[in-house]
Motif scaffolding. Structure first.
Motif, PDB file in Angstrom:
ATOM      1  N   VAL A 188       0.842  -1.197   0.000  1.00 18.46           N
ATOM      2  CA  VAL A 188       0.000   0.000   0.000  1.00 18.46           C
ATOM      3  C   VAL A 188       0.880   1.250   0.000  1.00 18.46           C
ATOM      4  N   ARG A 189       1.961   1.242   0.755  1.00 23.63           N
ATOM      5  CA  ARG A 189       2.890   2.380   0.749  1.00 23.63           C
ATOM      6  C   ARG A 189       3.413   2.632  -0.664  1.00 23.63           C
ATOM      7  N   ALA A 190       3.856   1.597  -1.353  1.00 26.38           N
ATOM      8  CA  ALA A 190       4.372   1.748  -2.721  1.00 26.38           C
ATOM      9  C   ALA A 190       3.291   2.321  -3.637  1.00 26.38           C
ATOM     10  N   PHE A 191       2.062   1.841  -3.496  1.00 24.76           N
ATOM     11  CA  PHE A 191       0.955   2.371  -4.293  1.00 24.76           C
ATOM     12  C   PHE A 191       0.749   3.852  -3.997  1.00 24.76           C
ATOM     13  N   LEU A 192       0.664   4.217  -2.725  1.00 24.74           N
ATOM     14  CA  LEU A 192       0.421   5.610  -2.352  1.00 24.74           C
ATOM     15  C   LEU A 192       1.555   6.527  -2.804  1.00 24.74           C
ATOM     16  N   GLU A 193       2.773   6.025  -2.777  1.00 23.89           N
ATOM     17  CA  GLU A 193       3.917   6.845  -3.176  1.00 23.89           C
ATOM     18  C   GLU A 193       3.900   7.179  -4.658  1.00 23.89           C
ATOM     19  N   ARG A 194       3.326   6.300  -5.466  1.00 26.75           N
ATOM     20  CA  ARG A 194       3.336   6.569  -6.906  1.00 26.75           C
ATOM     21  C   ARG A 194       1.989   7.018  -7.461  1.00 26.75           C
ATOM     22  N   ALA A 195       0.921   6.886  -6.702  1.00 23.27           N
ATOM     23  CA  ALA A 195      -0.425   7.209  -7.194  1.00 23.27           C
ATOM     24  C   ALA A 195      -0.540   8.683  -7.576  1.00 23.27           C
TER      25      ALA A 195
END
Length: 122
Positions: free
Chosen positions: A56-63
């Protein structure tokens, strides 16, 4: 990068966890967003599934990081005691310039256990 907008008056009835998540997410504050999610939370966006804090962190960082946009809360409805549907409008420099999304939250206790982000078809 996003420019957050005020969540009120539409967001005033949302649980604090959801108000905090939406404000942090609109501001691009990944850590503050994650604080509103359970460690085992599952987020789905455009058919992709992200489970647990690291995914989820990786998703939020690139979203949406490659674009600049504003976020406007259009409405929020309580579906049942644990579920909320929140509709947001994004206006920015991404292809098409406008997107309307439904954020479907599932609360588990005081934190978000699941979030489905679904584009609204016109």
């Amino acid at each position: 990068m996003t420019t957050p907008t005020d969540l009120d008056p539409v967001g005033r009835d949302l649980p604090g966890t959801l108000r905090s998540f939406l404000a942090a997410h609109a501001a691009g504050d990944v850590e503050a967003s994650l604080q509103q999610l359970r460690p085992d939370a599952v987020v789905t966006d455009q058919g992709e599934r992200f489970a647990g804090t690291s995914e989820v962190r990786a998703f939020l960082e690139r979203a949406g990081n490659e674009f600049t946009y504003t976020t406007t809360l259009l409405n929020a409805d309580r579906v049942d005691p644990e579920c909320w549907a929140v509709r947001v409008r994004l206006d920015g420099d991404f292809p098409g310039g406008v997107a309307v999304l439904d954020y479907r939250f599932r609360l588990e206790g005081d934190l978000v256990g699941g979030l489905d982000i679904v584009p609204v078809r016109a």
